[in-house]
Design a protein around this motif. Structure first.
Motif, PDB file in Angstrom:
ATOM      1  N   PHE A  32      -7.953   1.718   9.784  1.00 49.93           N
ATOM      2  CA  PHE A  32      -7.864   1.063   8.364  1.00 49.93           C
ATOM      3  C   PHE A  32      -6.730   1.729   7.456  1.00 49.93           C
ATOM      4  O   PHE A  32      -5.935   2.743   7.317  1.00 49.93           O
ATOM      5  CB  PHE A  32      -9.529   2.220   7.281  1.00 49.93           C
ATOM      6  N   ASP A  33      -6.443   0.661   6.635  1.00 51.86           N
ATOM      7  CA  ASP A  33      -4.990   0.571   6.102  1.00 51.86           C
ATOM      8  C   ASP A  33      -5.240   1.519   4.671  1.00 51.86           C
ATOM      9  O   ASP A  33      -3.989   2.187   4.346  1.00 51.86           O
ATOM     10  CB  ASP A  33      -4.169  -0.808   5.998  1.00 51.86           C
ATOM     11  N   GLY A  34      -6.104   2.386   4.273  1.00 52.27           N
ATOM     12  CA  GLY A  34      -6.048   2.199   2.770  1.00 52.27           C
ATOM     13  C   GLY A  34      -5.951   3.645   2.125  1.00 52.27           C
ATOM     14  O   GLY A  34      -6.300   4.492   1.585  1.00 52.27           O
ATOM     15  N   PHE A  62     -13.275   5.238  -0.113  1.00 53.71           N
ATOM     16  CA  PHE A  62     -12.676   4.295   0.137  1.00 53.71           C
ATOM     17  C   PHE A  62     -12.103   4.185  -1.408  1.00 53.71           C
ATOM     18  O   PHE A  62     -13.213   4.291  -1.923  1.00 53.71           O
ATOM     19  CB  PHE A  62     -12.719   3.252   1.125  1.00 53.71           C
ATOM     20  N   ASP A  66     -10.400  -0.534  -2.503  1.00 51.90           N
ATOM     21  CA  ASP A  66      -9.775  -1.060  -1.267  1.00 51.90           C
ATOM     22  C   ASP A  66     -10.698  -2.001  -0.136  1.00 51.90           C
ATOM     23  O   ASP A  66     -12.337  -1.061  -0.185  1.00 51.90           O
ATOM     24  CB  ASP A  66      -9.465   0.277  -0.688  1.00 51.90           C
ATOM     25  N   ASP A  67     -10.155  -2.790  -0.007  1.00 57.60           N
ATOM     26  CA  ASP A  67     -10.829  -3.095   1.339  1.00 57.60           C
ATOM     27  C   ASP A  67     -10.843  -3.381   2.381  1.00 57.60           C
ATOM     28  O   ASP A  67     -10.782  -3.810   3.338  1.00 57.60           O
ATOM     29  CB  ASP A  67     -11.232  -5.348   0.661  1.00 57.60           C
ATOM     30  N   SER A  68      -9.772  -2.858   3.064  1.00 56.73           N
ATOM     31  CA  SER A  68      -9.662  -2.326   4.701  1.00 56.73           C
ATOM     32  C   SER A  68     -10.626  -2.125   4.976  1.00 56.73           C
ATOM     33  O   SER A  68     -10.475  -2.380   6.426  1.00 56.73           O
ATOM     34  CB  SER A  68      -8.117  -1.772   4.403  1.00 56.73           C
ATOM     35  N   ALA A  69     -11.799  -2.065   4.611  1.00 55.43           N
ATOM     36  CA  ALA A  69     -12.621  -1.356   5.307  1.00 55.43           C
ATOM     37  C   ALA A  69     -13.838  -2.416   5.401  1.00 55.43           C
ATOM     38  O   ALA A  69     -15.086  -2.294   6.014  1.00 55.43           O
ATOM     39  CB  ALA A  69     -13.687  -0.554   5.223  1.00 55.43           C
ATOM     40  N   ASP A  71     -15.419  -5.467   2.007  1.00 56.72           N
ATOM     41  CA  ASP A  71     -15.271  -5.886   0.516  1.00 56.72           C
ATOM     42  C   ASP A  71     -17.202  -5.792   0.179  1.00 56.72           C
ATOM     43  O   ASP A  71     -16.582  -6.010  -1.337  1.00 56.72           O
ATOM     44  CB  ASP A  71     -15.214  -7.885   0.597  1.00 56.72           C
TER      45      ASP A  71
END
Length: 224
Positions: A32-34, A62, A66-69, A71
């Protein structure tokens, strides 16, 4: 009894969990990028861990935007689960993910709890609940930890957890911890562990139906 059941932070069991935590963190950061917040929680952080029944709770929170994982909370829960499935056999619980070896022969005693912060303050958190009428729970990790650690009843709580383990009492550990604090609101460990434990059992046996247990981080979450 407490000395026999204690798990220090440099014990073999705890060191093994800490080493596995490094693998958990790497999987999350690589997936994950967040840059989610990864922290110790549960009995390890509250200092109520016992040998008879222990695990290492790791929260993976998160940021609220942050929606990297995913929404929504359900997607976050499922995508974090999916991230671990290549290395672990993952057992979903109500709000946590239990990690075992892929052949199911080894339990790492690690639960990962995914969640999302409510706002920029990064204090209150929403957790997904896979079981029950409500699929979202608002909570606060820091309030939970301080409520237990600052209660003056950590040793009595550990004795109650040992009792729970011996007799296979079907109650969530966190609820039991809160129950000890609620019942013994006028007592502390320093008053005598024998007196505390005796008072706890007497109150349970005579007044159990009239004791309400609330989440200290969310008064609307009745745990009774």
């Amino acid at each position: 009894i407490l000395q026999k059941e204690s798990l220090s932070k440099d014990s073999q069991e705890v060191k093994a969990m800490q080493e596995e935590k490094a693998n958990v963190e790497k999987i999350i950061s690589d997936t994950f990028d967040g840059n989610p917040i990864i922290r110790y929680a549960g009995s390890y952080k509250k200092e109520t861990m016992i040998k008879a029944s222990y695990d290492l709770d790791i929260v993976c929170y998160f940021k609220h935007d942050d929606d990297s994982a995913g929404d929504n909370l359900e997607n976050i829960f499922n995508n974090v689960k999916k991230a671990f499935e290549e290395k672990y056999f993952v057992v979903p619980k109500k709000s946590a993910l239990r990690l075992q070896s892929t052949d199911k022969k080894l339990d790492f005693h690690i639960d990962v709890v995914p969640g999302r912060f409510v706002d920029d303050s990064e204090s209150d958190t929403f957790l997904y609940q896979s079981i029950g009428d409500k699929n979202r729970l608002k909570t606060n990790l820091d309030i939970h930890i301080s409520h237990i650690k600052d209660s003056g009843l950590v040793k009595t709580i550990k004795l109650a957890k040992i009792w729970k383990s011996i007799y296979l009492i079907d109650v969530k550990t966190f609820v039991l911890e809160l129950l000890v604090i609620k019942v013994l609101s006028s007592k502390k460990d320093k008053d005598g562990l024998d007196k505390c434990l005796k008072s706890f059992f007497e109150e349970l046996s005579s007044n159990m139906d009239n004791i309400a247990v609330e989440d200290p981080a969310n008064s609307g979450n009745d745990l009774s």
